[in-house]
Design an enzyme around this catalytic site. Structure first.
Site, PDB file in Angstrom:
ATOM      1  CG  ASP A 250      51.923  30.643  70.947  1.00  0.00           C
ATOM      2  OD1 ASP A 250      52.939  30.127  70.478  1.00  0.00           O
ATOM      3  OD2 ASP A 250      51.775  31.872  71.099  1.00  0.00           O
TER       4      ASP A 250
ATOM      5  CG  ASP B 111      56.419  28.545  69.725  1.00  0.00           C
ATOM      6  OD1 ASP B 111      56.404  28.406  68.500  1.00  0.00           O
ATOM      7  OD2 ASP B 111      56.137  29.613  70.282  1.00  0.00           O
ATOM      8  CD  GLU B 112      52.428  29.111  66.592  1.00  0.00           C
ATOM      9  OE1 GLU B 112      51.304  29.501  66.301  1.00  0.00           O
ATOM     10  OE2 GLU B 112      53.434  29.389  65.918  1.00  0.00           O
TER      11      GLU B 112
END
Lengths: 416, 87
Positions: free
Chosen positions: A10, A112-113
């Site tokens: 993350d 974003d993960e």
């Protein structure tokens, strides 16, 4: 089966870190991450909310999702950067390129993960914690932003581990660590527990994840229905979802927009709806599906939300046909108050290769042919190569919705 | 060295493998006076991809007014722009 090893990666305050790294590379002397700063939309077009914030904003109490105006009153020297979705997409893909060197099984969970399945990879690359630290440091040095990595035996625990302490950290949360590391946390920190659920749990005196984990699942089911069992399992660290390399099956799609001014007349509203239908129907045709349910939502300038939906007898993917239904729905729904936000969505999707027609519907064959031609033109020459003349001099955009034109942007999801 | 990040006009040659080699650049300051600098030597070449943006970084040296100056040039692959990064 041997126990799995799952990583969850993350990016720390993603939008802001990426903007900061981009600015530093282009010679900016100020690192946005070290001062109170936010990424936010343009207040003049009424998109002025905080999308991401730096860690120094914490002491001013600035929250993600609040208006830029109130953020600026809390901290007058706040630096505001506009969002740049193309940059985010690029950062995300480059990060994936690094992750691909560590496992063939990678799932992009949002922009974003990522989830990475490290099961049995230790035989090839070594200890998971060492490798996670190596990934974290490589991303920091090569790409210029920091990440948190959570390690555990399933996706849920890996994700929870990632949230423990930020930034730039590697955490583990194996099942035996759950009572110590996860149970003391407040119930709101558990994945899948949102505002509504946490309110219900608080009223029944459940405030920590541990209390939820030790309560009776049948009792939870009485007032939370089947999600009650799900969150009980999550609280106990149980989750068996796989790291998927393919996307979930799409059940519905929709686009919406906040209009820079209040819409007062029917004609303008119909035009805005048309610009939304243009993008929604284009997505339908790109996915080779037809929709059987169309719905319209609107928010007035007083922030009241309304929505309306209708089933269509024949599955559709034609812009004009959807727009016709959308306008009917809108006319039934609208009471004449100023409109701030409009949305169009479609669902009950089916394949477009075989469609059952009815006897009495209009024939849209010609319209569908022109849709196909327009799609091809837009694909080759850009989305604004062909626009409808009704948008000329209207001051409205001919196509609205979606963060990047023509690109598939991964949004947040509640399904692991 | 001071961080400048100033866009420059460049003459460069590319190898068959696609590696750029800066030769000569024009530096325009304040839109009026401009100077042309010949790159005498490329000391090091490295690549970075901060925020996913690929750039090639050159550490070069040139003789200017009888003095040997060391400076850094940057080439942004995405936009094909050259910058005087540090001088």
């Amino acid at each position: 089966m041997t126990q799995r090893t799952i990583f969850h990666i993350d990016v720390n305050s993603a939008y802001l870190s990426w903007e900061a790294a981009h600015r530093l590379q282009h010679g900016d002397s100020l690192d946005l991450r070290t001062v109170p700063s936010v990424v936010g939309g343009d207040p003049t077009t009424r998109h002025g909310i905080v999308l991401a914030k730096s860690i120094p904003t914490k002491k001013y109490g600035i929250k993600t999702g609040e208006t830029l105006y109130s953020a600026r009153t809390k901290c007058p020297e706040l630096v505001i950067a506009p969002p740049n979705y193309l940059l985010y997409q690029r950062c995300s893909t480059t990060m994936k390129e690094i992750l691909e060197q560590y496992s063939p099984l990678i799932q992009q969970y949002s922009i974003d993960e990522y989830f990475l399945d490290y099961t049995n990879m230790n035989k090839l690359l070594g200890d998971p914690i060492e490798v996670a630290t190596q990934i974290k440091d490589r991303i920091k040095h090569e790409l210029g932003f920091t990440v948190n990595i959570g390690i555990s035996t399933n996706k849920l625990l890996a994700k929870m581990a990632c949230e423990l302490e930020k930034p730039d950290k590697v955490h583990t949360l194996f099942p035996k660590e759950v009572p110590v590391k996860m149970w003391p946390l407040p119930i709101e920190d558990l994945f899948f527990v949102g505002r509504a659920t946490s309110k219900k749990l608080h009223s029944r005196n459940i405030t920590t994840i541990g209390q939820l984990a030790t309560s009776d699942p049948h009792w939870l089911r009485l007032f939370l229905k089947s999600p009650g069992l799900l969150i009980w399992n999550y609280a106990n660290g149980q989750d068996d979802s796989l790291v998927r390399t393919t996307r979930n099956i799409v059940k519905g799609m929709g686009n919406s927009t906040t209009i820079p001014f209040d819409v007062e007349d029917r004609q303008t509203a119909h035009l805005v709806l048309l610009s939304l239908v243009e993008t929604v129907s284009m997505r339908l045709r790109q996915a080779n599906v037809c929709a059987q349910l169309v719905s319209v939502s609107l928010r007035t300038s007083e922030f009241l939300s309304y929505s309306h939906q209708r089933k269509i007898p024949t599955p559709v993917d034609c812009t004009n046909q959807i727009h016709e239904t959308v306008c009917e729905l809108f006319d039934e729904l609208w009471t004449g108050k100023g409109i701030r936000h409009l949305g169009v969505s479609v669902s009950e999707l089916c394949k477009n290769d075989f469609i059952q027609l009815t006897l009495f519907t209009k024939n849209f064959e010609k319209q569908r042919a022109i849709d196909q031609t327009v799609d091809q033109l837009r694909l080759r020459f850009g989305s604004h190569a062909v626009i409808r003349s009704s948008f000329l001099n209207s001051g409205l955009k001919a196509l609205t919705g979606g963060v990047i034109q023509d690109e598939d942007y991964p949004m947040m999801s509640s399904i692991l | 060295m001071k961080l400048l990040m100033q866009p420059i006009e460049m003459i460069a040659w590319f190898t068959q493998e696609g590696i750029p080699n800066p030769l000569r650049y024009k530096l325009t300051s304040d839109g009026t006076a401009s100077i042309v600098v010949k790159v005498d030597r490329i000391v090091t070449r490295s690549e970075e991809k901060i925020a996913g943006n690929r750039m090639i970084l050159f550490r070069c040296q040139s003789e200017m007014n009888g003095l040997l100056k060391l400076y850094e040039l940057k080439y942004e692959l995405n936009t094909c722009k050259w910058y005087l990064y540090k001088a």
